[in-house]
Motif scaffolding. Structure first.
Motif, PDB file in Angstrom:
ATOM      1  N   TYR A  53      -0.482  21.100  -7.690  1.00  0.00           N
ATOM      2  CA  TYR A  53       0.365  20.184  -7.315  1.00  0.00           C
ATOM      3  C   TYR A  53       0.761  20.305  -5.571  1.00  0.00           C
ATOM      4  O   TYR A  53       0.367  21.066  -5.142  1.00  0.00           O
ATOM      5  CB  TYR A  53       1.631  20.611  -7.910  1.00  0.00           C
ATOM      6  CG  TYR A  53       1.433  19.878  -9.303  1.00  0.00           C
ATOM      7  CD1 TYR A  53       2.119  18.940  -9.661  1.00  0.00           C
ATOM      8  CD2 TYR A  53       1.999  21.261 -10.415  1.00  0.00           C
ATOM      9  CE1 TYR A  53       1.101  18.588 -11.505  1.00  0.00           C
ATOM     10  CE2 TYR A  53       1.157  21.199 -11.355  1.00  0.00           C
ATOM     11  CZ  TYR A  53       1.381  19.413 -12.553  1.00  0.00           C
ATOM     12  OH  TYR A  53       1.389  19.983 -13.048  1.00  0.00           O
ATOM     13  N   VAL A  54       0.790  18.545  -5.753  1.00  0.00           N
ATOM     14  CA  VAL A  54       1.254  18.683  -4.186  1.00  0.00           C
ATOM     15  C   VAL A  54       3.219  18.028  -4.075  1.00  0.00           C
ATOM     16  O   VAL A  54       3.127  16.786  -4.249  1.00  0.00           O
ATOM     17  CB  VAL A  54      -0.126  17.795  -3.104  1.00  0.00           C
ATOM     18  CG1 VAL A  54       0.640  17.912  -1.826  1.00  0.00           C
ATOM     19  CG2 VAL A  54      -0.420  19.055  -3.373  1.00  0.00           C
ATOM     20  N   LEU A  55       3.928  18.183  -3.152  1.00  0.00           N
ATOM     21  CA  LEU A  55       5.162  17.095  -2.505  1.00  0.00           C
ATOM     22  C   LEU A  55       4.922  16.441  -1.431  1.00  0.00           C
ATOM     23  O   LEU A  55       4.408  16.766  -0.642  1.00  0.00           O
ATOM     24  CB  LEU A  55       6.563  18.503  -2.679  1.00  0.00           C
ATOM     25  CG  LEU A  55       5.721  19.309  -3.448  1.00  0.00           C
ATOM     26  CD1 LEU A  55       7.806  20.426  -3.357  1.00  0.00           C
ATOM     27  CD2 LEU A  55       7.146  18.348  -4.967  1.00  0.00           C
ATOM     28  N   VAL A  56       5.372  14.958  -1.988  1.00  0.00           N
ATOM     29  CA  VAL A  56       5.220  13.910  -1.184  1.00  0.00           C
ATOM     30  C   VAL A  56       6.644  13.211  -0.649  1.00  0.00           C
ATOM     31  O   VAL A  56       7.305  12.876  -1.665  1.00  0.00           O
ATOM     32  CB  VAL A  56       4.382  13.430  -1.330  1.00  0.00           C
ATOM     33  CG1 VAL A  56       4.412  12.059  -0.295  1.00  0.00           C
ATOM     34  CG2 VAL A  56       3.546  14.216  -1.377  1.00  0.00           C
ATOM     35  N   ASN A  57       7.155  13.651   0.201  1.00  0.00           N
ATOM     36  CA  ASN A  57       8.324  12.791   0.411  1.00  0.00           C
ATOM     37  C   ASN A  57       7.572  11.834   1.225  1.00  0.00           C
ATOM     38  O   ASN A  57       7.515  11.306   2.614  1.00  0.00           O
ATOM     39  CB  ASN A  57       9.758  13.684   2.100  1.00  0.00           C
ATOM     40  CG  ASN A  57      11.156  13.334   1.978  1.00  0.00           C
ATOM     41  OD1 ASN A  57      11.256  12.017   1.639  1.00  0.00           O
ATOM     42  ND2 ASN A  57      11.751  13.492   2.738  1.00  0.00           N
ATOM     43  N   MET A  58       8.672  10.607   0.152  1.00  0.00           N
ATOM     44  CA  MET A  58       8.140   9.221   1.276  1.00  0.00           C
ATOM     45  C   MET A  58       9.201   8.122   0.672  1.00  0.00           C
ATOM     46  O   MET A  58      10.033   8.347  -0.819  1.00  0.00           O
ATOM     47  CB  MET A  58       6.828   8.856   0.296  1.00  0.00           C
ATOM     48  CG  MET A  58       6.287   9.128  -0.934  1.00  0.00           C
ATOM     49  SD  MET A  58       4.531   9.265  -1.877  1.00  0.00           S
ATOM     50  CE  MET A  58       4.788   7.523  -2.944  1.00  0.00           C
ATOM     51  N   ASP A  59       8.760   6.844   0.621  1.00  0.00           N
ATOM     52  CA  ASP A  59       9.309   5.750   0.793  1.00  0.00           C
ATOM     53  C   ASP A  59       8.644   4.952  -0.692  1.00  0.00           C
ATOM     54  O   ASP A  59       8.017   4.314  -0.114  1.00  0.00           O
ATOM     55  CB  ASP A  59       9.692   4.282   1.670  1.00  0.00           C
ATOM     56  CG  ASP A  59      10.954   3.203   1.109  1.00  0.00           C
ATOM     57  OD1 ASP A  59      11.909   3.590  -0.046  1.00  0.00           O
ATOM     58  OD2 ASP A  59      11.094   2.393   1.978  1.00  0.00           O
ATOM     59  N   LEU A  60       8.895   5.132  -1.844  1.00  0.00           N
ATOM     60  CA  LEU A  60       8.003   4.890  -2.874  1.00  0.00           C
ATOM     61  C   LEU A  60       7.838   2.835  -2.767  1.00  0.00           C
ATOM     62  O   LEU A  60       9.077   2.484  -3.164  1.00  0.00           O
ATOM     63  CB  LEU A  60       8.429   5.148  -4.165  1.00  0.00           C
ATOM     64  CG  LEU A  60       7.268   4.644  -5.000  1.00  0.00           C
ATOM     65  CD1 LEU A  60       5.924   5.344  -5.004  1.00  0.00           C
ATOM     66  CD2 LEU A  60       7.855   5.178  -6.717  1.00  0.00           C
ATOM     67  N   ASN A  61       6.826   2.163  -1.936  1.00  0.00           N
ATOM     68  CA  ASN A  61       6.669   1.431  -2.529  1.00  0.00           C
ATOM     69  C   ASN A  61       5.314   1.250  -2.815  1.00  0.00           C
ATOM     70  O   ASN A  61       4.844   1.864  -3.299  1.00  0.00           O
ATOM     71  CB  ASN A  61       6.875   0.229  -1.456  1.00  0.00           C
ATOM     72  CG  ASN A  61       6.169   1.063  -0.024  1.00  0.00           C
ATOM     73  OD1 ASN A  61       4.842   1.331  -0.435  1.00  0.00           O
ATOM     74  ND2 ASN A  61       6.477   1.003   1.283  1.00  0.00           N
ATOM     75  N   GLU A  62       4.929   0.110  -3.098  1.00  0.00           N
ATOM     76  CA  GLU A  62       3.579  -0.508  -3.604  1.00  0.00           C
ATOM     77  C   GLU A  62       2.445   0.116  -2.757  1.00  0.00           C
ATOM     78  O   GLU A  62       1.364   0.159  -2.773  1.00  0.00           O
ATOM     79  CB  GLU A  62       2.874  -1.832  -3.669  1.00  0.00           C
ATOM     80  CG  GLU A  62       3.186  -2.509  -5.024  1.00  0.00           C
ATOM     81  CD  GLU A  62       2.473  -4.245  -5.613  1.00  0.00           C
ATOM     82  OE1 GLU A  62       1.764  -4.881  -5.055  1.00  0.00           O
ATOM     83  OE2 GLU A  62       3.556  -4.986  -5.845  1.00  0.00           O
ATOM     84  N   ASP A  63       2.764  -0.032  -1.022  1.00  0.00           N
ATOM     85  CA  ASP A  63       1.752   0.743  -0.351  1.00  0.00           C
ATOM     86  C   ASP A  63       1.759   1.601  -0.431  1.00  0.00           C
ATOM     87  O   ASP A  63       0.334   2.625  -0.498  1.00  0.00           O
ATOM     88  CB  ASP A  63       1.608  -0.195   1.118  1.00  0.00           C
ATOM     89  CG  ASP A  63       1.916  -1.676   1.058  1.00  0.00           C
ATOM     90  OD1 ASP A  63       0.766  -1.804  -0.154  1.00  0.00           O
ATOM     91  OD2 ASP A  63       2.612  -2.739   2.118  1.00  0.00           O
ATOM     92  N   SER A  64       2.841   2.327  -0.616  1.00  0.00           N
ATOM     93  CA  SER A  64       2.528   3.530   0.036  1.00  0.00           C
ATOM     94  C   SER A  64       2.386   3.950  -1.616  1.00  0.00           C
ATOM     95  O   SER A  64       1.615   5.544  -1.846  1.00  0.00           O
ATOM     96  CB  SER A  64       4.264   4.537   0.346  1.00  0.00           C
ATOM     97  OG  SER A  64       4.821   4.434  -1.165  1.00  0.00           O
ATOM     98  N   TRP A  65       2.555   3.797  -2.810  1.00  0.00           N
ATOM     99  CA  TRP A  65       2.193   4.196  -3.859  1.00  0.00           C
ATOM    100  C   TRP A  65       0.570   4.566  -3.746  1.00  0.00           C
ATOM    101  O   TRP A  65      -0.391   5.048  -4.527  1.00  0.00           O
ATOM    102  CB  TRP A  65       2.442   3.724  -5.439  1.00  0.00           C
ATOM    103  CG  TRP A  65       1.982   3.989  -6.693  1.00  0.00           C
ATOM    104  CD1 TRP A  65       2.740   4.973  -7.614  1.00  0.00           C
ATOM    105  CD2 TRP A  65       0.839   4.157  -7.250  1.00  0.00           C
ATOM    106  NE1 TRP A  65       2.324   5.009  -8.583  1.00  0.00           N
ATOM    107  CE2 TRP A  65       0.923   4.186  -8.585  1.00  0.00           C
ATOM    108  CE3 TRP A  65      -0.081   2.405  -7.480  1.00  0.00           C
ATOM    109  CZ2 TRP A  65      -0.340   3.818  -9.596  1.00  0.00           C
ATOM    110  CZ3 TRP A  65      -1.025   2.280  -8.295  1.00  0.00           C
ATOM    111  CH2 TRP A  65      -0.982   3.027  -9.331  1.00  0.00           C
ATOM    112  N   ALA A  66       0.166   3.311  -3.634  1.00  0.00           N
ATOM    113  CA  ALA A  66      -1.828   2.533  -3.697  1.00  0.00           C
ATOM    114  C   ALA A  66      -2.147   3.951  -2.445  1.00  0.00           C
ATOM    115  O   ALA A  66      -2.979   4.661  -2.672  1.00  0.00           O
ATOM    116  CB  ALA A  66      -2.079   1.147  -2.758  1.00  0.00           C
TER     117      ALA A  66
END
Length: 173
Positions: A63-76
């Motif tokens: 597993y890896v942790l990702v700090n992100m603003d989830l939207n379609e582009d970041s999800w893809a």
């Protein structure tokens, strides 16, 4: 809104996935959507050749942790990274971690002392090298990894007597 998400990877490829993901964030100009990528680790003290060695061990293999603003582009972006098998969540729908979970996984809650890992097994013969029973030999009957202690059955006056010693007070025979 930036939240922490857990990404499932091939076990043993966590650092490679982190590097690939960071590279894709830069090359696909997604720096505004992905803030940080972390492989959760902890310091573990091991005894090797009667020397203390501190190593970094993964606390969540695969597993890896990702700090992100989830939207379609970041999800893809994350989903298309080589080595990523998906997000952790119900039906592969990303579920953000709570702040308490993030603090626990990233060891922010307290300054934890490095955890020792036993290089011994029950039934193994050891020799006490320090303390009042130095030069006595015995067999390990119990291992307490949390306290970094061993219970060794030492022969004193012809009787086996249980003695508690630290990992650093014995060596393998």
């Amino acid at each position: 809104m930036f939240r922490w998400y857990v990404v499932n990877t091939y076990s043993g490829h966590e650092n490679k996935v982190k590097h690939n993901l960071e590279h894709r964030v830069v090359s696909l100009n997604q720096r505004r959507a992905v803030r940080q990528v972390v492989v959760p680790t902890e310091s573990v003290t091991e005894m090797k050749d009667n020397q203390r060695v501190v190593t970094e061990k993964r606390t969540m293999p695969g597993y890896v942790l990702v700090n992100m603003d989830l939207n379609e582009d970041s999800w893809a972006l994350v989903k298309g990274t080589p080595g990523v098998t998906g997000f952790v969540g119900a039906s592969n729908e990303p579920v953000p971690l709570t702040q308490a979970e993030v603090d626990r996984l990233l060891h922010r809650e307290t300054a934890e002392r490095p955890r020792s890992r036993a290089q011994f097994s029950i039934g193994e013969s050891v020799k006490v090298v320090s303390g009042p029973l130095s030069d006595f030999s015995g067999e390990i009957s119990e291992i307490n990894e949390d306290g970094a202690r061993l219970k060794v059955l030492v022969s004193i006056f012809g009787r086996e007597t249980p003695v508690e010693v630290g990992f650093d007070q014995v060596k393998k025979i």
